[in-house]
Motif scaffolding. Structure first.
Motif: not given
Length: 382
Positions: A155, A160, A169
Motif C-alpha cells: 500500500a 507503488t 489504493y
C-alpha cells in the motif's frame, strides 16, 4: 556479428497499451485493442503468468485457456521483469521513457545499484525517478476515478508511489478478497477503472517453479475466481486479464557464474540486472579499447546461449523504446540476455539467496515475453 535481438515491431500489440485502452472504453473512444464502450472496467494483472504457461496448463485453467485465442497474446517489455513491465503498463510508456529499465540498475549519481521494486530511499525518489505521468493521473484529470486493489504490504511502498500515482489504493489480503473488493468498487462507483494485482503465482514460481504443484494450485484458484467474478460483474462492465511476464524454470545445475571469468570483470564496476538479463556497468574512466575488448570477450564466452549486446546496440534495436538522456546511464554497458535455459549469478554477492529461485524471467524468449490479454464481460469477443 552478434545474434540479432528478437525485438517485436513497433506496431505489435503491447502491454503498454492495455490500461489506456480500458480508459478509452469508459468514454466510448477508439483504442488500440478495439474495446467496446463499457460502464466500468477491471484490469487484472497476474504477475508471472505467460501465455505459454497458460497453454501448458490449459486443463487446469479452463476460463483463461478457453478465452485466450491466438489474437489475445500480446508482448511485454524488455527486460521482462516486474518493475519495468508494470511501469509500462501503468504509464503507457516504454522503459526508456519512464525510467524503470530493470530490476537492479545503476544510480550513477550515487555510484550504486538500486532495486527498482523494494530499494527506494531518499536518494531515489519514486515520484521523480519514474518520470512519466500515469494513466491513472490522466484518467483522474478527465473525471474518471481509479482504484488499485492489492496486498496490504504494497500500500505505501516506493514502487507503488512510483507507478500507481493517481489511483486510490485498496488493500485486500487474499486473491478472493481482492476480487470481492473489485466487485464492490464496480457496484459503488459508476464508470470506475479498477486495477487488480495478483502476485501469488510469481512468488510460487520463484520458490517452487511454475511446474510445481503449488503453482498449479494457485492457478486453479485464480481461474475459478476469475470465472466467478465475471458471472457476478455488473452488466456493462469490462474485464481484462493480462500479465507482466511469463516464467521459465531454471534448475541449479543450469546456473552460470559470471565471477568464473575474472578476466572479463576487469573494468566492470557493477553487475546488475537479473539472472536472465545481466547488466554490466563499466568503470567510468574505462577507455574505449578496453570497453570494446570486454564486449567482445563476453560475446565469445556467452553467445552460444545468450544475446550479448552493448547499450548502444540495444537502444538502436528499440529494446527500451525511446530513451531519455537521464535514463541512458541506467542501462548496462553490456547486456547479457539468456537464450538457453540458464541463469547468471555472481558468487561475490554478499547475499546469495536469489540462487535458490527456480522460476525465472527477464529475457526475450517467447516464454517470458508473450503474455495473455483475456477478455470478459463487456469486452468478451463475439
Amino acid at each position: 556479428m552478434p545474434a540479432m535481438l528478437p525485438v517485436p515491431a513497433v506496431t505489435a500489440p503491447r502491454l503498454a497499451g492495455v490500461l489506456g485502452s480500458s480508459v478509452a472504453s469508459l468514454t466510448g473512444e477508439a483504442n488500440d485493442f478495439g474495446l467496446p464502450a463499457a460502464s466500468g472496467a477491471v484490469v487484472v494483472l497476474v504477475d508471472g503468468l505467460g501465455a505459454a504457461n497458460i497453454q501448458a496448463r490449459a486443463g487446469h485453467a479452463r476460463f483463461l485457456s478457453t478465452r485466450m485465442a491466438r489474437r489475445d497474446v500480446i508482448r511485454t517489455v524488455t527486460p521482462s521483469t516486474t518493475a519495468a513491465a508494470i511501469a509500462s503498463f501503468t504509464t503507457g510508456r516504454m522503459p526508456g521513457e519512464h525510467g524503470l529499465v530493470g530490476y537492479r540498475v545503476l544510480d550513477a549519481a550515487h555510484d550504486r545499484l538500486v532495486n527498482q521494486l523494494n530499494g527506494w530511499d531518499a536518494g531515489m525518489v519514486p515520484e521523480t525517478w519514474q518520470r512519466a505521468e500515469t494513466i491513472f493521473e490522466t484518467a483522474s484529470a478527465r473525471g474518471i476515478r481509479s482504484f488499485a486493489v492489492g496486498a496490504p504490504r504494497y500500500a505505501d511502498s516506493g514502487f507503488t508511489h512510483a507507478v500507481l500515482r493517481g489511483a486510490e489504493y485498496r488493500p485486500a489480503a487474499t486473491i478472493a478478497d481482492r476480487f470481492a473488493e473489485a466487485r464492490s468498487l464496480l457496484e459503488g462507483q459508476a464508470g470506475a477503472l479498477v486495477y487488480l494485482y495478483v502476485p501469488e503465482l510469481d512468488q510460487a514460481a520463484h520458490a517452487h517453479g511454475w511446474e510445481s504443484d503449488k503453482w498449479l494450485a494457485i492457478l486453479e484458484q485464480l481461474d475459478a475466481e476469475l470465472a466467478a467474478f465475471e458471472r457476478r460483474m455488473p452488466r456493462g462492465t469490462g474485464l481484462l486479464v493480462t500479465a507482466d511476464h511469463g516464467v521459465v524454470d531454471v534448475p541449479a545445475h543450469r546456473h552460470v557464474f559470471v565471477d568464473a571469468r575474472p578476466d572479463l570483470l576487469d573494468g566492470v564496476r557493477h553487475v546488475g540486472g537479473e539472472p536472465r538479463f545481466v547488466s554490466l556497468y563499466f568503470e567510468s574512466g574505462l577507455e574505449e579499447p578496453a570497453r570494446a575488448s570486454l564486449l567482445a570477450g563476453w560475446r565469445e564466452a556467452e553467445e552460444h546461449r545468450a544475446w550479448v549486446v552493448s547499450r548502444d546496440e540495444a537502444i538502436a534495436a528499440g529494446v527500451y523504446g525511446p530513451v531519455a538522456d537521464e535514463v541512458r546511464p541506467r542501462i548496462g554497458d553490456v547486456l547479457i540476455a539468456a537464450r538457453a535455459g540458464v541463469a547468471y549469478y555472481d558468487r561475490r554477492e554478499p547475499n546469495r539467496q536469489a540462487e535458490a529461485m527456480i522460476g525465472q524471467h527477464g529475457s526475450l524468449s517467447d516464454e517470458e515475453i508473450r503474455v495473455p490479454l483475456v477478455r470478459g464481460g463487456a469486452y468478451a469477443r463475439e
